[in-house]
Design an enzyme around this catalytic site. Structure first.
Site, PDB file in Angstrom:
ATOM      1  N   LYS A 371       0.835  -1.198   0.000  1.00  0.00           N
ATOM      2  CA  LYS A 371       0.000   0.000   0.000  1.00  0.00           C
ATOM      3  C   LYS A 371       0.873   1.252   0.000  1.00  0.00           C
ATOM      4  CE  LYS A 371      -0.524   0.090   5.056  1.00  0.00           C
ATOM      5  NZ  LYS A 371      -1.481   0.040   6.182  1.00  0.00           N
ATOM      6  N   ARG A 465     -11.094  -0.336  14.639  1.00  0.00           N
ATOM      7  CA  ARG A 465     -10.965   0.461  13.406  1.00  0.00           C
ATOM      8  C   ARG A 465     -11.872  -0.183  12.369  1.00  0.00           C
ATOM      9  NH1 ARG A 465      -4.967   1.651  11.116  1.00  0.00           N
ATOM     10  NH2 ARG A 465      -5.196  -0.532  10.503  1.00  0.00           N
ATOM     11  N   TYR A 597      12.626  32.062  -0.406  1.00  0.00           N
ATOM     12  CA  TYR A 597      11.376  32.734  -0.102  1.00  0.00           C
ATOM     13  C   TYR A 597      11.497  33.506   1.213  1.00  0.00           C
ATOM     14  CZ  TYR A 597       8.980  30.168  -3.800  1.00  0.00           C
ATOM     15  OH  TYR A 597       8.589  29.676  -5.010  1.00  0.00           O
ATOM     16  N   MET A 645       8.948  23.902  -3.103  1.00  0.00           N
ATOM     17  CA  MET A 645       8.096  22.869  -3.694  1.00  0.00           C
ATOM     18  C   MET A 645       8.893  21.904  -4.573  1.00  0.00           C
ATOM     19  SD  MET A 645       4.676  23.142  -6.072  1.00  0.00           S
ATOM     20  CE  MET A 645       3.558  23.536  -4.741  1.00  0.00           C
TER      21      MET A 645
END
Length: 705
Positions: A371, A465, A597, A645
């Site tokens: 997963k 769960r 930045y 980013m």
């Protein structure tokens, strides 16, 4: 080892070698190697035994191609191969006058059924047969497809080797004679290929119907029956062709199941060579005969059938090697280390698999958790490696993840652990996924859909769960009785499977609840399916907990969730993943300059910075900025100044070696004598390694070495 295929040793190298052997049998059919020695022996070899070759090709095609979500990649590949072969043999066919009097109908017949050269019929037959079986399999189970295609084979049989038994009968006049206006032979993609393609698919669906010993014992008996059948039919008044025999079916099945059971590493080279040998061997026959004439070697290279066969085999093999090599050079591998990438260590992965297997209880196998893109490692890449290591089942979180694995060619079982919306139930069927039943109401929704689903029942033993509470044995029993659910497994998940006294007590309580439930279900008449309780920590600290599978996740990748956990780990696991990025640019800041930045980077004196081609969009935590994290360049530390980013700026002022654009920075992994671990990143960002790895994005290329 009594099962036909040991589930932990599944490999298909024997099928690759068999394909190569079959290609040489096809050459024997077209050269008659024993003819100058003994004509009866040559008939047995080339007209009977060698007829095994083409059906074996069909079976192997069905075995692999029909496990993919669709056969279109296989069909496209064969269409291109057919086109290339037609172009190759077109001048020879024109020179030989094969097409001189051919009308439009005959041209279509050649293109669709017979092939434009005598051996090329196989390619359209394989394409047509694959389409037929694929269409049938989409609408009905393989156990229904098989008798339908067998009926087609029987029709073809009496238009081929059994034709002498019905010649000049009403069946011949009213059925077969009109049929032969459409097909020159019944040895084609409509009557011949579909059954063996379906038989190959059956061997993939149900690989352990008989044992290896049984297959090997019955093979000589069925082969003797095939030879007897062939000799009998060759004595009939008319044998239209001799490609199709009844006893080919058991012979091929026993051969295939025996080969399927052999744990031999795959041989892609043999796969490629067998294809090209089949394509080029008629050209090799022409070359050998043409080459023998100028040197007056016809008596040796042509008239002596055995030497002629050997010469054609050698020429075919040589030409095929050249073509395979050219294609290998032409298919330049994609460069995956240009920007930022993940590098996987194959040896570490294998080490971890072998180490974890030592902890497995009896009759338990690994069920790797793929997963979240295999915890960021790359699910498709990992799945391919896991298949090579004999893994026959994996689990994912979503149906979309399972579908993606199927599209990448993963053929083994896939269990979806999480919720699948009813509108996505089609994915479960289309991609042959098993679904976890997350509670009783969800089971009812699955059952009401009306289609049959293979499921594992999730049991809540304390995690609270997903899963139906273990106390609800009546509701769970009702799930077992649901008409459209095939119960393949039942499972639970430990909430605190660590080695603390509290954790051990909680886990033992969950195990007891699960075992108590199984006992209740047995008393109520339920057949208990495969069970699985342990995840990574459960396997490490509770190896005596019995079950059919162990769902190993983070441990498979050589890590635990924290450094503290790793220090107490009973196994010497090795990290599989390294994260690297290229230096895009190097800049020098003068005293007083700012960068980044918000002008967050200020140079109080001359400072050198490197800009790395990786950022938080790739999964690198932004909180590593402002000297909270580091990277390695030439084995030296470079503090992280700012994570943007797509780019990251690091301070290389104190690195003694020159840093240039194109150099490699290590963000996780080793550089010379220095190392950054996923544990370090997790500690710096106040999380666990599972999150650090799972967030690594799809923009990152992934390689394995």
């Amino acid at each position: 080892m009594t099962p036909l295929i040991a589930e932990q040793e599944k490999s298909y190298g024997a099928l690759d070698l068999a394909r190569l052997a079959a290609a040489f049998l096809v050459i024997a059919i077209h050269t008659s190697p024993l003819l100058s020695l003994s004509e009866p022996s040559d008939v047995i070899l080339t007209r009977i035994i060698a007829r095994i070759a083409v059906p074996l090709f069909f079976m192997i095609s069905g075995f692999f191609a029909l496990r993919a979500p669709s056969p279109w990649h296989f069909i496209r590949k064969n269409l291109l191969l057919y086109l290339a072969a037609m172009i190759l043999y077109l001048p020879i066919g024109i020179y030989a006058g094969h097409y001189t009097h051919a009308g439009i109908g005959q041209v279509l017949q050649m293109l669709l059924w017979d092939g434009t050269f005598y051996h090329l019929w196989y390619l359209p037959a394989c394409i047509t047969g694959m389409l037929i079986v694929y269409f049938l399999e989409k609408h009905m189970p393989i156990k229904i497809v098989l008798p339908i295609t067998f009926a087609l084979y029987l029709i073809g049989l009496f238009g081929d080797s059994y034709y002498g038994l019905i010649v000049d009968t009403p069946v011949d006049h009213f059925f077969y004679q009109p049929l032969f206006h459409v097909f020159s032979y019944t040895r084609n993609g409509f009557f011949f290929a579909p059954f063996f393609i379906a038989l190959g698919a059956l061997c993939q669906h149900k690989p352990a119907l008989i044992s290896r010993r049984c297959a090997l014992s019955w093979l000589p008996i069925s082969l003797l029956c095939l030879i007897s059948e062939g000799l009998f039919l060759h004595r009939t008044p008319v044998i239209r062709h001799d490609s199709m025999y009844l006893f080919l079916i058991p012979v091929l099945y026993f051969i295939f199941t025996f080969l399927q059971s052999l744990p031999i590493q795959s041989h892609p080279v043999c796969r490629s060579l067998s294809t090209w040998i089949y394509i080029v061997h008629p050209l090799a026959i022409i070359l050998v005969r043409a080459g023998a004439k100028p040197f007056a070697l016809q008596d040796i290279l042509v008239q002596n059938s055995l030497i002629h066969y050997i010469a054609v085999c050698l020429v075919s093999l040589g030409v095929s090697f050249v073509i395979s090599d050219l294609f290998t050079r032409w298919k330049n591998p994609v460069f995956r280390e240009g920007r930022a990438w993940i590098e996987l260590d194959r040896a570490a992965l294998i080490h971890n698999i072998e180490a974890l297997r030592t902890k497995l209880p009896p009759d338990c196998t690994l069920m790797p958790v793929l997963k979240a893109n295999a915890y960021g490692h790359g699910a498709a890449l990992l799945a391919k490696e896991l298949q090579k290591q004999g893994i026959n089942i994996v689990c994912v979180a979503t149906a979309a993840e399972g579908a993606a694995l199927r599209k990448q060619g993963f053929r083994q079982k896939i269990l979806v652990l999480g919720y699948t919306h009813p509108k996505e139930f089609t994915l479960l069927r289309r991609y042959r996924l098993m679904q976890t039943v997350i509670d009783a109401p969800y089971a009812a929704i699955l059952n009401q859909d009306g289609r049959r689903f293979r499921v594992h029942i999730g049991i809540d033993t304390g995690m609270h769960r997903l899963g139906e509470p273990a106390q609800n044995s009546t509701e769970i029993n009702q799930i077992f009785q649901m008409k459209h659910l095939s119960i393949d497994g039942i499972c639970t998940h430990f909430s605190t499977a660590d080695n603390t006294p509290e954790g051990r007590a909680q886990t033992h309580a969950q195990i007891e609840q699960f075992q108590h439930l199984l006992g209740q279900l047995q008393e109520q008449g339920c057949q208990i399916p495969k069970t699985h309780l342990q995840a990574s920590y459960g396997l490490l600290y509770f190896p005596d907990c019995t079950g059919s599978y162990a769902r190993v996740g983070i441990a498979l990748y050589g890590l635990l969730s924290s450094r503290q956990d790793n220090e107490h780990c009973p196994l010497p696991l090795q990290p599989v993943l390294s994260l690297k990025a290229r230096v895009a640019s190097v800049k020098t800041l003068q005293s007083g300059d700012t960068a980044g930045y918000g002008s967050a980077i200020e140079a109080r004196q001359e400072k050198k910075i490197a800009i790395l081609s990786i950022g938080y969009a790739d999964g690198l935590p932004r909180t590593l900025s402002e000297h909270n994290g580091r990277v390695l360049l030439h084995g030296c530390e470079a503090p992280i100044l700012q994570v943007c980013m797509d780019l990251t700026m690091v301070d290389i002022t104190k690195i003694p070696l020159e840093v240039n654009a194109g150099d490699t920075a290590v963000l996780i992994g080793r550089s010379e004598n220095n190392e950054i671990t996923a544990y370090e990143l997790a500690e710096k960002t106040n999380t666990i390694t599972n999150e650090i790895l799972s967030r690594l994005g799809h923009r990152l290329a992934r390689t394995i070495k």
